[in-house]
Design a protein around this motif. Structure first.
Motif, PDB file in Angstrom:
ATOM      1  N   ARG A 263      30.827  50.307  50.513  1.00 18.85           N
ATOM      2  CA  ARG A 263      31.538  48.893  49.801  1.00 18.85           C
ATOM      3  C   ARG A 263      30.806  49.010  48.404  1.00 18.85           C
ATOM      4  O   ARG A 263      29.710  48.681  48.028  1.00 18.85           O
ATOM      5  N   ILE A 264      32.048  49.577  47.497  1.00 19.75           N
ATOM      6  CA  ILE A 264      31.378  49.534  45.996  1.00 19.75           C
ATOM      7  C   ILE A 264      31.794  48.201  45.314  1.00 19.75           C
ATOM      8  O   ILE A 264      32.585  47.476  45.992  1.00 19.75           O
ATOM      9  N   LEU A 265      31.260  47.835  44.104  1.00 21.20           N
ATOM     10  CA  LEU A 265      31.302  46.878  43.628  1.00 21.20           C
ATOM     11  C   LEU A 265      32.104  46.696  42.162  1.00 21.20           C
ATOM     12  O   LEU A 265      31.895  47.494  41.379  1.00 21.20           O
ATOM     13  N   HIS A 266      32.696  45.516  42.198  1.00 17.12           N
ATOM     14  CA  HIS A 266      33.749  45.189  41.164  1.00 17.12           C
ATOM     15  C   HIS A 266      33.411  43.880  40.718  1.00 17.12           C
ATOM     16  O   HIS A 266      32.719  43.014  41.361  1.00 17.12           O
ATOM     17  N   LEU A 267      33.624  43.675  39.388  1.00 19.00           N
ATOM     18  CA  LEU A 267      33.355  42.545  38.769  1.00 19.00           C
ATOM     19  C   LEU A 267      34.604  41.789  38.084  1.00 19.00           C
ATOM     20  O   LEU A 267      35.466  42.456  37.265  1.00 19.00           O
ATOM     21  N   GLN A 268      34.912  40.279  38.581  1.00 24.69           N
ATOM     22  CA  GLN A 268      36.057  39.829  38.026  1.00 24.69           C
ATOM     23  C   GLN A 268      35.675  38.904  37.079  1.00 24.69           C
ATOM     24  O   GLN A 268      34.823  37.661  37.357  1.00 24.69           O
ATOM     25  N   PRO A 269      36.614  38.449  36.003  1.00 25.39           N
ATOM     26  CA  PRO A 269      36.328  37.180  35.310  1.00 25.39           C
ATOM     27  C   PRO A 269      36.856  36.090  36.170  1.00 25.39           C
ATOM     28  O   PRO A 269      37.712  36.302  37.163  1.00 25.39           O
ATOM     29  N   MET A 270      36.328  34.834  35.941  1.00 27.25           N
ATOM     30  CA  MET A 270      36.636  33.670  36.720  1.00 27.25           C
ATOM     31  C   MET A 270      37.127  32.741  35.497  1.00 27.25           C
ATOM     32  O   MET A 270      36.134  32.155  34.976  1.00 27.25           O
ATOM     33  N   THR A 271      38.109  32.045  35.870  1.00 26.55           N
ATOM     34  CA  THR A 271      38.491  30.740  35.134  1.00 26.55           C
ATOM     35  C   THR A 271      39.015  29.550  36.065  1.00 26.55           C
ATOM     36  O   THR A 271      38.728  29.796  37.515  1.00 26.55           O
ATOM     37  N   TRP A 272      39.221  28.671  35.535  1.00 29.71           N
ATOM     38  CA  TRP A 272      39.650  27.223  36.472  1.00 29.71           C
ATOM     39  C   TRP A 272      41.118  26.746  36.110  1.00 29.71           C
ATOM     40  O   TRP A 272      41.440  26.721  34.989  1.00 29.71           O
ATOM     41  N   ASP A 273      41.837  26.513  37.077  1.00 32.51           N
ATOM     42  CA  ASP A 273      43.261  26.029  36.875  1.00 32.51           C
ATOM     43  C   ASP A 273      43.158  24.213  36.426  1.00 32.51           C
ATOM     44  O   ASP A 273      42.010  23.859  36.661  1.00 32.51           O
ATOM     45  N   GLY A 274      44.313  23.958  36.296  1.00 32.76           N
ATOM     46  CA  GLY A 274      44.237  22.439  36.174  1.00 32.76           C
ATOM     47  C   GLY A 274      43.980  21.510  37.099  1.00 32.76           C
ATOM     48  O   GLY A 274      43.701  20.331  37.134  1.00 32.76           O
ATOM     49  N   ASP A 275      43.956  22.163  38.394  1.00 29.82           N
ATOM     50  CA  ASP A 275      43.556  21.093  39.647  1.00 29.82           C
ATOM     51  C   ASP A 275      42.153  21.430  39.836  1.00 29.82           C
ATOM     52  O   ASP A 275      41.451  20.974  40.907  1.00 29.82           O
ATOM     53  N   GLY A 276      41.313  22.159  39.103  1.00 27.35           N
ATOM     54  CA  GLY A 276      39.847  22.549  39.246  1.00 27.35           C
ATOM     55  C   GLY A 276      39.583  23.505  40.447  1.00 27.35           C
ATOM     56  O   GLY A 276      38.358  23.689  40.912  1.00 27.35           O
ATOM     57  N   TRP A 277      40.523  24.258  40.548  1.00 27.35           N
ATOM     58  CA  TRP A 277      40.293  25.627  41.504  1.00 27.35           C
ATOM     59  C   TRP A 277      40.215  26.752  40.648  1.00 27.35           C
ATOM     60  O   TRP A 277      40.589  27.068  39.716  1.00 27.35           O
ATOM     61  N   PRO A 278      39.397  27.920  41.059  1.00 25.03           N
ATOM     62  CA  PRO A 278      39.080  28.916  40.609  1.00 25.03           C
ATOM     63  C   PRO A 278      39.945  30.034  40.437  1.00 25.03           C
ATOM     64  O   PRO A 278      40.860  30.046  41.357  1.00 25.03           O
ATOM     65  N   VAL A 279      40.474  30.560  39.378  1.00 22.99           N
ATOM     66  CA  VAL A 279      41.106  31.780  39.444  1.00 22.99           C
ATOM     67  C   VAL A 279      40.440  33.008  39.316  1.00 22.99           C
ATOM     68  O   VAL A 279      39.611  33.226  37.949  1.00 22.99           O
ATOM     69  N   LEU A 280      40.469  33.990  40.073  1.00 25.24           N
ATOM     70  CA  LEU A 280      39.695  35.079  40.054  1.00 25.24           C
ATOM     71  C   LEU A 280      40.604  36.151  39.606  1.00 25.24           C
ATOM     72  O   LEU A 280      41.754  36.459  39.592  1.00 25.24           O
ATOM     73  N   GLY A 281      40.060  37.281  38.748  1.00 23.04           N
ATOM     74  CA  GLY A 281      40.673  38.291  38.268  1.00 23.04           C
ATOM     75  C   GLY A 281      41.785  37.797  37.335  1.00 23.04           C
ATOM     76  O   GLY A 281      41.667  36.999  36.551  1.00 23.04           O
ATOM     77  N   SER A 282      42.946  38.455  37.408  1.00 16.75           N
ATOM     78  CA  SER A 282      44.066  38.118  36.626  1.00 16.75           C
ATOM     79  C   SER A 282      45.172  37.693  37.495  1.00 16.75           C
ATOM     80  O   SER A 282      45.892  38.179  38.416  1.00 16.75           O
ATOM     81  N   GLY A 283      45.037  36.183  37.679  1.00 12.88           N
ATOM     82  CA  GLY A 283      46.017  35.621  38.469  1.00 12.88           C
ATOM     83  C   GLY A 283      45.777  35.577  39.841  1.00 12.88           C
ATOM     84  O   GLY A 283      46.781  35.617  40.679  1.00 12.88           O
ATOM     85  N   GLY A 284      44.710  36.062  40.386  1.00 10.89           N
ATOM     86  CA  GLY A 284      44.224  36.050  41.602  1.00 10.89           C
ATOM     87  C   GLY A 284      44.206  37.520  42.045  1.00 10.89           C
ATOM     88  O   GLY A 284      43.967  37.795  43.471  1.00 10.89           O
ATOM     89  N   GLU A 285      44.472  38.499  41.269  1.00 12.15           N
ATOM     90  CA  GLU A 285      44.375  40.142  41.558  1.00 12.15           C
ATOM     91  C   GLU A 285      43.270  40.617  40.870  1.00 12.15           C
ATOM     92  O   GLU A 285      43.000  40.374  39.686  1.00 12.15           O
TER      93      GLU A 285
END
Length: 496
Positions: A263-285
Protein backbone atom coordinates in the motif's frame (compact mmCIF):
# COMPACT_ATOMS: atom_id res chain seq x y z
CA UNK A 1 8.51 21.31 -11.77
CA UNK A 2 10.01 23.29 -8.87
CA UNK A 3 7.55 23.71 -6.05
CA UNK A 4 5.45 20.73 -7.14
CA UNK A 5 5.35 17.05 -6.20
CA UNK A 6 4.32 13.85 -7.98
CA UNK A 7 2.39 10.92 -6.53
CA UNK A 8 3.08 8.55 -4.92
CA UNK A 9 4.94 10.42 -2.20
CA UNK A 10 5.97 7.17 -0.45
CA UNK A 11 6.52 4.41 -3.00
CA UNK A 12 6.57 1.43 -0.64
CA UNK A 13 4.23 -0.36 1.75
CA UNK A 14 3.28 2.22 4.40
CA UNK A 15 -0.09 0.62 5.04
CA UNK A 16 -3.01 2.43 6.72
CA UNK A 17 -1.18 5.71 7.34
CA UNK A 18 -2.05 8.32 9.92
CA UNK A 19 -0.32 11.68 10.17
CA UNK A 20 -0.42 14.88 12.20
CA UNK A 21 1.22 18.29 12.27
CA UNK A 22 2.85 19.67 15.42
CA UNK A 23 4.13 23.18 14.78
CA UNK A 24 6.09 23.07 11.53
CA UNK A 25 6.72 19.33 11.71
CA UNK A 26 4.66 16.48 10.28
CA UNK A 27 4.73 12.98 11.74
CA UNK A 28 3.38 9.73 10.33
CA UNK A 29 2.88 6.16 11.50
CA UNK A 30 1.48 3.08 9.75
CA UNK A 31 0.46 -0.52 10.27
CA UNK A 32 3.36 -2.83 11.10
CA UNK A 33 1.35 -6.03 11.74
CA UNK A 34 3.55 -8.75 13.29
CA UNK A 35 6.95 -7.11 12.74
CA UNK A 36 9.15 -5.86 15.60
CA UNK A 37 10.00 -3.15 16.30
CA UNK A 38 6.58 -1.92 15.21
CA UNK A 39 4.76 1.37 14.72
CA UNK A 40 7.29 3.08 12.44
CA UNK A 41 7.65 6.83 12.94
CA UNK A 42 8.35 9.15 10.01
CA UNK A 43 9.05 12.88 9.95
CA UNK A 44 8.57 15.48 7.21
CA UNK A 45 8.63 19.25 6.82
CA UNK A 46 6.37 19.33 3.75
CA UNK A 47 4.13 16.18 3.74
CA UNK A 48 5.98 14.92 0.65
CA UNK A 49 9.57 14.14 1.68
CA UNK A 50 9.73 11.77 4.64
CA UNK A 51 12.44 10.10 6.70
CA UNK A 52 12.19 7.24 9.19
CA UNK A 53 13.13 8.42 12.68
CA UNK A 54 12.38 5.28 14.69
CA UNK A 55 9.64 3.07 16.08
CA UNK A 56 7.19 3.55 18.95
CA UNK A 57 6.78 -0.15 19.82
CA UNK A 58 9.89 -2.17 20.60
CA UNK A 59 8.04 -5.47 21.16
CA UNK A 60 4.52 -6.67 20.48
CA UNK A 61 2.16 -7.66 23.28
CA UNK A 62 1.33 -10.19 24.51
CA UNK A 63 4.97 -11.13 23.91
CA UNK A 64 4.42 -14.89 23.80
CA UNK A 65 1.89 -14.53 20.98
CA UNK A 66 4.53 -12.95 18.73
CA UNK A 67 7.48 -15.26 19.36
CA UNK A 68 6.81 -16.62 15.85
CA UNK A 69 5.80 -14.78 12.65
CA UNK A 70 2.16 -13.68 12.55
CA UNK A 71 2.33 -11.44 9.53
CA UNK A 72 -1.40 -10.67 9.31
CA UNK A 73 -1.85 -10.03 13.06
CA UNK A 74 -0.46 -7.48 15.50
CA UNK A 75 -0.63 -3.74 14.80
CA UNK A 76 -3.52 -2.79 12.52
CA UNK A 77 -4.31 0.78 11.37
CA UNK A 78 -2.88 2.98 14.13
CA UNK A 79 -3.99 6.52 14.92
CA UNK A 80 -1.41 9.16 15.83
CA UNK A 81 -2.43 12.25 17.83
CA UNK A 82 -0.85 15.07 19.84
CA UNK A 83 -2.81 16.21 22.90
CA UNK A 84 -2.00 17.87 26.22
CA UNK A 85 1.70 18.01 25.43
CA UNK A 86 1.99 14.29 24.59
CA UNK A 87 2.02 12.10 21.50
CA UNK A 88 -0.54 9.29 21.50
CA UNK A 89 -0.85 6.19 19.33
CA UNK A 90 -3.90 3.89 19.42
CA UNK A 91 -4.11 0.66 17.42
CA UNK A 92 -6.23 -2.44 17.16
CA UNK A 93 -4.91 -5.97 17.46
CA UNK A 94 -7.68 -8.09 15.92
CA UNK A 95 -7.00 -10.99 18.30
CA UNK A 96 -6.56 -9.08 21.56
CA UNK A 97 -8.18 -5.65 21.48
CA UNK A 98 -7.42 -1.93 21.41
CA UNK A 99 -4.07 -0.72 22.74
CA UNK A 100 -2.61 2.71 23.31
CA UNK A 101 0.77 4.23 24.19
CA UNK A 102 1.96 7.81 24.74
CA UNK A 103 5.19 9.78 24.99
CA UNK A 104 6.33 13.34 25.76
CA UNK A 105 8.30 13.47 22.50
CA UNK A 106 7.89 11.67 19.19
CA UNK A 107 11.22 9.96 19.88
CA UNK A 108 9.96 8.70 23.25
CA UNK A 109 10.23 7.30 25.75
CA UNK A 110 6.96 5.57 24.87
CA UNK A 111 4.83 4.14 27.66
CA UNK A 112 4.17 0.38 27.83
CA UNK A 113 1.11 -0.70 25.83
CA UNK A 114 -2.16 -0.32 27.73
CA UNK A 115 -5.01 -2.65 26.70
CA UNK A 116 -7.84 -0.12 26.62
CA UNK A 117 -10.56 -2.48 25.37
CA UNK A 118 -10.13 -6.25 25.25
CA UNK A 119 -11.94 -8.33 22.65
CA UNK A 120 -11.81 -10.08 19.30
CA UNK A 121 -12.14 -8.14 16.07
CA UNK A 122 -11.64 -4.66 17.54
CA UNK A 123 -9.67 -2.69 14.96
CA UNK A 124 -8.86 0.77 13.62
CA UNK A 125 -9.38 2.88 16.79
CA UNK A 126 -9.09 6.66 16.78
CA UNK A 127 -9.39 9.04 19.76
CA UNK A 128 -10.64 12.64 19.90
CA UNK A 129 -10.33 15.25 22.62
CA UNK A 130 -12.78 18.13 22.27
CA UNK A 131 -12.32 21.77 23.16
CA UNK A 132 -14.56 21.41 26.26
CA UNK A 133 -12.44 18.62 27.78
CA UNK A 134 -14.41 15.57 26.68
CA UNK A 135 -12.80 12.55 25.06
CA UNK A 136 -14.15 9.97 22.63
CA UNK A 137 -13.02 6.87 20.76
CA UNK A 138 -14.30 5.29 17.55
CA UNK A 139 -13.31 1.89 16.14
CA UNK A 140 -14.21 -0.59 13.43
CA UNK A 141 -14.66 -4.36 13.36
CA UNK A 142 -12.92 -7.32 11.69
CA UNK A 143 -15.44 -9.93 10.63
CA UNK A 144 -12.72 -12.60 10.54
CA UNK A 145 -12.52 -12.47 14.34
CA UNK A 146 -15.86 -11.07 15.50
CA UNK A 147 -18.40 -11.92 12.82
CA UNK A 148 -19.17 -8.16 12.69
CA UNK A 149 -18.26 -5.76 9.87
CA UNK A 150 -19.40 -2.57 8.20
CA UNK A 151 -20.03 -0.80 11.50
CA UNK A 152 -18.32 1.96 13.46
CA UNK A 153 -18.65 1.90 17.24
CA UNK A 154 -18.21 4.97 19.44
CA UNK A 155 -17.27 5.31 23.12
CA UNK A 156 -16.91 8.05 25.67
CA UNK A 157 -13.36 7.89 27.00
CA UNK A 158 -11.67 9.27 30.10
CA UNK A 159 -9.60 12.36 29.22
CA UNK A 160 -6.41 10.60 30.34
CA UNK A 161 -7.21 7.71 27.97
CA UNK A 162 -6.95 5.10 30.71
CA UNK A 163 -10.49 3.71 30.33
CA UNK A 164 -13.62 3.72 28.21
CA UNK A 165 -16.69 5.06 30.02
CA UNK A 166 -19.44 3.06 28.33
CA UNK A 167 -20.12 -0.22 26.56
CA UNK A 168 -20.06 1.37 23.10
CA UNK A 169 -22.73 2.42 20.60
CA UNK A 170 -22.93 1.83 16.86
CA UNK A 171 -22.72 5.37 15.51
CA UNK A 172 -22.49 4.51 11.79
CA UNK A 173 -24.09 1.35 10.37
CA UNK A 174 -22.78 0.70 6.88
CA UNK A 175 -25.55 -1.83 6.24
CA UNK A 176 -28.04 1.03 6.43
CA UNK A 177 -26.24 2.96 3.67
CA UNK A 178 -27.20 1.80 0.15
CA UNK A 179 -24.15 0.54 -1.72
CA UNK A 180 -21.72 0.78 1.21
CA UNK A 181 -19.77 -2.26 2.37
CA UNK A 182 -16.58 -3.02 4.32
CA UNK A 183 -16.76 0.28 6.20
CA UNK A 184 -13.69 0.50 8.46
CA UNK A 185 -10.56 2.54 9.26
CA UNK A 186 -12.28 5.57 10.89
CA UNK A 187 -10.37 8.75 11.73
CA UNK A 188 -12.08 11.22 14.05
CA UNK A 189 -11.82 15.05 13.81
CA UNK A 190 -13.51 18.31 14.85
CA UNK A 191 -14.14 21.33 12.62
CA UNK A 192 -16.50 24.29 13.07
CA UNK A 193 -18.59 22.49 15.66
CA UNK A 194 -18.94 19.29 13.61
CA UNK A 195 -17.72 15.82 14.48
CA UNK A 196 -16.10 14.40 11.37
CA UNK A 197 -15.32 10.74 10.68
CA UNK A 198 -13.20 10.02 7.63
CA UNK A 199 -13.64 6.31 6.88
CA UNK A 200 -12.90 4.09 3.86
CA UNK A 201 -15.22 1.48 2.42
CA UNK A 202 -15.53 -0.85 -0.53
CA UNK A 203 -12.47 -3.11 0.03
CA UNK A 204 -8.72 -2.56 -0.17
CA UNK A 205 -8.11 -2.71 -3.92
CA UNK A 206 -11.26 -1.03 -5.27
CA UNK A 207 -12.67 1.02 -2.40
CA UNK A 208 -13.37 4.71 -1.86
CA UNK A 209 -13.06 7.33 0.87
CA UNK A 210 -16.12 8.39 2.81
CA UNK A 211 -16.70 11.38 5.07
CA UNK A 212 -19.35 11.53 7.80
CA UNK A 213 -20.44 14.53 9.88
CA UNK A 214 -22.71 15.15 12.84
CA UNK A 215 -23.26 17.84 15.45
CA UNK A 216 -23.27 15.12 18.11
CA UNK A 217 -20.63 12.42 18.45
CA UNK A 218 -23.25 9.69 18.72
CA UNK A 219 -25.01 10.89 15.56
CA UNK A 220 -26.97 10.82 13.41
CA UNK A 221 -24.32 11.24 10.70
CA UNK A 222 -24.64 12.46 7.14
CA UNK A 223 -22.29 10.82 4.62
CA UNK A 224 -20.63 11.45 1.28
CA UNK A 225 -18.07 9.73 -0.90
CA UNK A 226 -15.26 12.28 -1.16
CA UNK A 227 -12.55 10.39 -3.09
CA UNK A 228 -12.75 7.56 -5.63
CA UNK A 229 -10.77 6.26 -8.58
CA UNK A 230 -13.03 7.77 -11.21
CA UNK A 231 -11.25 8.17 -14.55
CA UNK A 232 -7.76 7.83 -13.04
CA UNK A 233 -5.46 4.80 -12.78
CA UNK A 234 -5.24 5.09 -8.98
CA UNK A 235 -7.29 2.12 -7.77
CA UNK A 236 -8.91 2.16 -4.34
CA UNK A 237 -7.70 5.59 -3.15
CA UNK A 238 -8.70 5.59 0.52
CA UNK A 239 -7.84 5.20 4.22
CA UNK A 240 -5.54 7.85 5.56
CA UNK A 241 -5.15 11.15 7.32
CA UNK A 242 -6.53 14.68 7.05
CA UNK A 243 -3.66 17.05 7.87
CA UNK A 244 -3.47 20.84 7.80
CA UNK A 245 -0.38 22.80 6.75
CA UNK A 246 0.94 25.89 8.59
CA UNK A 247 -0.68 28.16 5.98
CA UNK A 248 -4.12 26.71 6.83
CA UNK A 249 -4.47 24.56 3.71
CA UNK A 250 -5.85 21.04 4.10
CA UNK A 251 -4.39 17.79 2.71
CA UNK A 252 -5.22 14.10 2.69
CA UNK A 253 -2.70 11.22 2.75
CA UNK A 254 -4.04 7.83 1.65
CA UNK A 255 -2.92 4.50 0.26
CA UNK A 256 -3.25 2.72 -3.05
CA UNK A 257 -2.85 -1.07 -3.20
CA UNK A 258 -0.06 -1.92 -5.67
CA UNK A 259 0.18 -5.71 -5.62
CA UNK A 260 3.47 -7.03 -4.29
CA UNK A 261 4.62 -3.51 -3.43
CA UNK A 262 1.82 -3.20 -0.89
CA UNK A 263 0.00 0.00 0.00
CA UNK A 264 1.87 3.01 -1.35
CA UNK A 265 1.00 6.56 -0.28
CA UNK A 266 -0.49 9.45 -2.24
CA UNK A 267 -1.13 13.04 -1.14
CA UNK A 268 -4.26 14.91 -2.21
CA UNK A 269 -5.11 18.60 -1.87
CA UNK A 270 -8.31 19.13 0.08
CA UNK A 271 -10.77 22.02 -0.25
CA UNK A 272 -14.33 22.66 0.92
CA UNK A 273 -17.51 23.12 -1.10
CA UNK A 274 -20.32 25.56 -0.42
CA UNK A 275 -22.15 23.07 1.80
CA UNK A 276 -19.13 22.57 4.05
CA UNK A 277 -18.09 19.16 2.68
CA UNK A 278 -14.48 18.27 1.84
CA UNK A 279 -13.41 17.93 -1.80
CA UNK A 280 -10.37 15.69 -2.15
CA UNK A 281 -7.99 15.70 -5.10
CA UNK A 282 -9.48 17.19 -8.24
CA UNK A 283 -13.27 17.05 -7.95
CA UNK A 284 -13.06 13.90 -5.83
CA UNK A 285 -10.53 12.06 -8.02
CA UNK A 286 -6.81 11.55 -7.25
CA UNK A 287 -4.27 13.96 -8.71
CA UNK A 288 -0.98 12.90 -10.27
CA UNK A 289 0.74 15.86 -8.63
CA UNK A 290 0.21 19.30 -7.14
CA UNK A 291 2.00 22.25 -5.59
CA UNK A 292 4.00 21.44 -2.48
CA UNK A 293 2.11 21.99 0.77
CA UNK A 294 5.22 23.66 2.21
CA UNK A 295 7.85 24.77 -0.32
CA UNK A 296 11.55 24.78 0.43
CA UNK A 297 11.74 21.80 2.76
CA UNK A 298 14.59 19.26 2.77
CA UNK A 299 14.38 16.50 0.13
CA UNK A 300 14.55 13.61 2.60
CA UNK A 301 13.61 9.99 1.84
CA UNK A 302 13.17 6.84 3.94
CA UNK A 303 16.47 5.02 4.51
CA UNK A 304 17.06 1.87 2.48
CA UNK A 305 20.85 1.40 2.26
CA UNK A 306 22.81 0.12 5.26
CA UNK A 307 26.50 -0.32 6.09
CA UNK A 308 25.58 -1.88 9.48
CA UNK A 309 28.13 0.13 11.51
CA UNK A 310 29.21 -1.69 14.66
CA UNK A 311 27.05 -4.63 13.66
CA UNK A 312 23.83 -2.62 14.15
CA UNK A 313 21.04 -2.31 11.62
CA UNK A 314 19.16 0.87 10.68
CA UNK A 315 15.63 2.00 11.49
CA UNK A 316 14.31 0.69 8.15
CA UNK A 317 14.62 -2.91 9.36
CA UNK A 318 12.35 -5.04 11.56
CA UNK A 319 12.29 -8.70 12.60
CA UNK A 320 9.40 -10.95 11.57
CA UNK A 321 8.63 -11.61 15.27
CA UNK A 322 9.70 -10.38 18.69
CA UNK A 323 13.50 -10.73 18.77
CA UNK A 324 15.41 -12.92 21.17
CA UNK A 325 18.99 -12.56 22.46
CA UNK A 326 21.72 -13.86 20.22
CA UNK A 327 20.10 -13.25 16.83
CA UNK A 328 22.90 -10.83 15.95
CA UNK A 329 26.56 -10.77 16.98
CA UNK A 330 27.73 -7.25 17.88
CA UNK A 331 31.27 -6.21 16.94
CA UNK A 332 33.34 -3.07 16.41
CA UNK A 333 33.59 -3.01 12.62
CA UNK A 334 31.14 -2.70 9.75
CA UNK A 335 28.82 -5.47 8.67
CA UNK A 336 25.81 -7.26 10.15
CA UNK A 337 26.57 -10.66 11.67
CA UNK A 338 23.44 -12.81 11.82
CA UNK A 339 23.81 -15.97 13.87
CA UNK A 340 22.97 -19.13 11.92
CA UNK A 341 19.92 -20.00 13.99
CA UNK A 342 19.26 -23.72 14.39
CA UNK A 343 15.74 -24.57 13.27
CA UNK A 344 13.60 -27.37 11.88
CA UNK A 345 11.89 -24.82 9.60
CA UNK A 346 14.88 -23.81 7.45
CA UNK A 347 13.03 -25.08 4.37
CA UNK A 348 10.43 -22.29 4.66
CA UNK A 349 11.51 -18.70 5.34
CA UNK A 350 7.92 -17.70 6.08
CA UNK A 351 8.06 -19.63 9.35
CA UNK A 352 11.29 -18.12 10.69
CA UNK A 353 11.21 -15.34 13.31
CA UNK A 354 14.91 -14.39 13.03
CA UNK A 355 14.56 -12.84 9.58
CA UNK A 356 15.45 -9.16 9.18
CA UNK A 357 13.21 -7.38 6.69
CA UNK A 358 12.44 -4.02 5.13
CA UNK A 359 9.80 -2.88 2.65
CA UNK A 360 10.24 -3.68 -1.05
CA UNK A 361 10.15 -0.30 -2.85
CA UNK A 362 8.28 0.15 -6.10
CA UNK A 363 10.53 -0.88 -8.98
CA UNK A 364 12.52 -0.71 -11.03
CA UNK A 365 15.21 -1.06 -8.37
CA UNK A 366 18.35 -3.12 -7.92
CA UNK A 367 19.16 -4.64 -4.52
CA UNK A 368 22.68 -5.75 -3.66
CA UNK A 369 24.50 -7.03 -0.58
CA UNK A 370 27.83 -8.73 0.14
CA UNK A 371 27.65 -12.04 2.04
CA UNK A 372 30.29 -14.12 3.80
CA UNK A 373 29.22 -17.44 5.31
CA UNK A 374 31.27 -18.00 8.47
CA UNK A 375 30.03 -21.44 9.46
CA UNK A 376 31.50 -24.94 9.23
CA UNK A 377 28.11 -26.54 9.97
CA UNK A 378 26.82 -28.74 7.10
CA UNK A 379 23.47 -27.30 6.03
CA UNK A 380 24.20 -23.79 7.28
CA UNK A 381 22.94 -21.20 4.82
CA UNK A 382 22.28 -17.48 4.48
CA UNK A 383 20.97 -15.17 1.84
CA UNK A 384 18.98 -12.29 0.42
CA UNK A 385 15.26 -12.90 -0.13
CA UNK A 386 12.10 -11.40 -1.56
CA UNK A 387 9.55 -12.64 0.91
CA UNK A 388 5.76 -12.77 0.60
CA UNK A 389 3.09 -15.47 0.27
CA UNK A 390 5.65 -16.88 -2.16
CA UNK A 391 9.37 -16.29 -1.73
CA UNK A 392 12.64 -16.50 -3.58
CA UNK A 393 16.20 -16.14 -2.32
CA UNK A 394 19.83 -16.33 -3.38
CA UNK A 395 22.73 -17.01 -1.07
CA UNK A 396 25.36 -19.44 0.20
CA UNK A 397 25.06 -22.91 1.72
CA UNK A 398 27.64 -25.32 3.18
CA UNK A 399 27.11 -28.82 1.87
CA UNK A 400 27.59 -32.22 3.56
CA UNK A 401 31.08 -32.42 2.04
CA UNK A 402 32.07 -29.11 3.62
CA UNK A 403 32.08 -27.15 0.34
CA UNK A 404 30.20 -23.86 0.03
CA UNK A 405 27.89 -23.31 -2.93
CA UNK A 406 25.90 -20.44 -4.37
CA UNK A 407 22.25 -21.50 -4.24
CA UNK A 408 19.01 -20.00 -5.55
CA UNK A 409 15.72 -21.33 -4.20
CA UNK A 410 12.03 -20.45 -4.17
CA UNK A 411 8.67 -21.60 -2.85
CA UNK A 412 5.27 -20.99 -4.37
CA UNK A 413 2.34 -19.73 -2.31
CA UNK A 414 0.90 -23.23 -1.91
CA UNK A 415 4.27 -24.90 -1.23
CA UNK A 416 5.47 -25.82 2.23
CA UNK A 417 9.10 -26.37 1.20
CA UNK A 418 11.53 -24.43 -0.95
CA UNK A 419 13.19 -25.98 -3.99
CA UNK A 420 16.04 -25.14 -6.31
CA UNK A 421 15.50 -22.49 -8.97
CA UNK A 422 18.96 -23.15 -10.42
CA UNK A 423 21.78 -25.64 -10.03
CA UNK A 424 24.17 -24.85 -7.16
CA UNK A 425 27.46 -23.24 -8.19
CA UNK A 426 30.75 -23.60 -6.30
CA UNK A 427 31.73 -20.68 -4.03
CA UNK A 428 34.98 -21.94 -2.52
CA UNK A 429 35.81 -18.66 -0.82
CA UNK A 430 32.50 -18.66 1.08
CA UNK A 431 31.69 -15.15 -0.18
CA UNK A 432 29.44 -13.65 -2.84
CA UNK A 433 27.85 -10.39 -3.85
CA UNK A 434 24.13 -11.03 -4.21
CA UNK A 435 21.85 -9.08 -6.50
CA UNK A 436 18.12 -8.86 -7.21
CA UNK A 437 16.75 -6.69 -10.02
CA UNK A 438 13.09 -5.79 -9.45
CA UNK A 439 10.99 -4.51 -12.35
CA UNK A 440 8.08 -2.06 -12.19
CA UNK A 441 5.80 -5.11 -12.21
CA UNK A 442 7.57 -6.83 -9.28
CA UNK A 443 9.34 -9.40 -11.45
CA UNK A 444 12.64 -10.35 -9.79
CA UNK A 445 15.85 -11.45 -11.51
CA UNK A 446 18.44 -13.05 -9.21
CA UNK A 447 22.18 -13.03 -9.83
CA UNK A 448 25.47 -13.05 -7.95
CA UNK A 449 29.15 -12.44 -8.28
CA UNK A 450 31.32 -15.30 -7.00
CA UNK A 451 34.35 -15.60 -9.29
CA UNK A 452 32.45 -13.79 -12.04
CA UNK A 453 28.88 -12.42 -12.50
CA UNK A 454 26.32 -15.20 -12.81
CA UNK A 455 22.62 -14.98 -13.61
CA UNK A 456 20.60 -17.53 -11.68
CA UNK A 457 17.32 -19.18 -12.56
CA UNK A 458 14.13 -17.82 -14.10
CA UNK A 459 12.34 -14.62 -13.11
CA UNK A 460 10.39 -14.76 -9.86
CA UNK A 461 7.06 -12.93 -9.51
CA UNK A 462 7.00 -11.27 -6.07
CA UNK A 463 3.74 -11.54 -4.15
CA UNK A 464 2.27 -9.64 -1.19
CA UNK A 465 2.04 -11.37 2.17
CA UNK A 466 -1.66 -11.25 3.00
CA UNK A 467 -2.06 -7.62 4.15
CA UNK A 468 1.66 -6.85 3.84
CA UNK A 469 3.66 -5.94 0.76
CA UNK A 470 6.61 -8.15 -0.14
CA UNK A 471 9.71 -7.73 2.02
CA UNK A 472 13.41 -7.61 1.27
CA UNK A 473 14.95 -9.95 3.83
CA UNK A 474 18.27 -11.18 5.22
CA UNK A 475 18.52 -14.50 7.04
CA UNK A 476 20.93 -17.14 8.33
CA UNK A 477 19.97 -20.66 9.47
CA UNK A 478 21.43 -24.05 10.36
CA UNK A 479 19.94 -27.52 10.94
CA UNK A 480 18.81 -28.60 14.39
CA UNK A 481 21.57 -29.63 16.73
CA UNK A 482 23.61 -28.56 19.72
CA UNK A 483 25.92 -25.59 20.17
CA UNK A 484 26.62 -22.52 18.07
CA UNK A 485 26.47 -22.95 14.29
CA UNK A 486 28.48 -19.93 13.17
CA UNK A 487 27.23 -16.77 11.53
CA UNK A 488 26.74 -14.96 8.25
CA UNK A 489 28.09 -11.47 7.68
CA UNK A 490 26.27 -9.00 5.42
CA UNK A 491 27.93 -5.81 4.19
CA UNK A 492 27.12 -2.84 1.98
CA UNK A 493 23.38 -3.31 1.52
CA UNK A 494 22.27 -1.09 -1.35
CA UNK A 495 18.97 -0.32 -3.10
CA UNK A 496 19.45 1.74 -6.27
Amino acid sequence: MTGHYSNPVLAADWSDPDAIRVGDDFYLTASSFGRAPGLPLLHSRDLVHWEIIGHALERLEPAEAFAVPRHDCGVWAPSLRHHDGRFWIFWGDPDHGIYRISAPEITGPWSPPLLLKAGKGLIDPCPLWTEDGRAYLVHGWARSRSGIKNRLTGHRMSPDATELLDAGTVIVDGDALPGWFTLEGPKLYRRDGWFWIFAPAGSVETGWQGAFRSRDFFGPYEERIVLAQGSTDVNGPHQGAWVDAPDGSDWFLHFQQRGAFGRILHLQPMTWDGDGWPVLGSGGEPVAGHRLPVPGGPATAPARDDDFPGGAFGVQWSWLANPAPGWTEPHDGAGLRLACRRTADAHDLRLLPAVLAQRLPVGPVTVEVELALDSTEPGAKAGLAVLGDAFGWIGLERGPDGAVSLVHRFAEQVSTRERDAARPYPAPGGTARLRIEVTAHARCRFSAVVDEPRASGPEFAATPWRWVGAQLALFATAPEGDGPAGAAEFRNFRVT
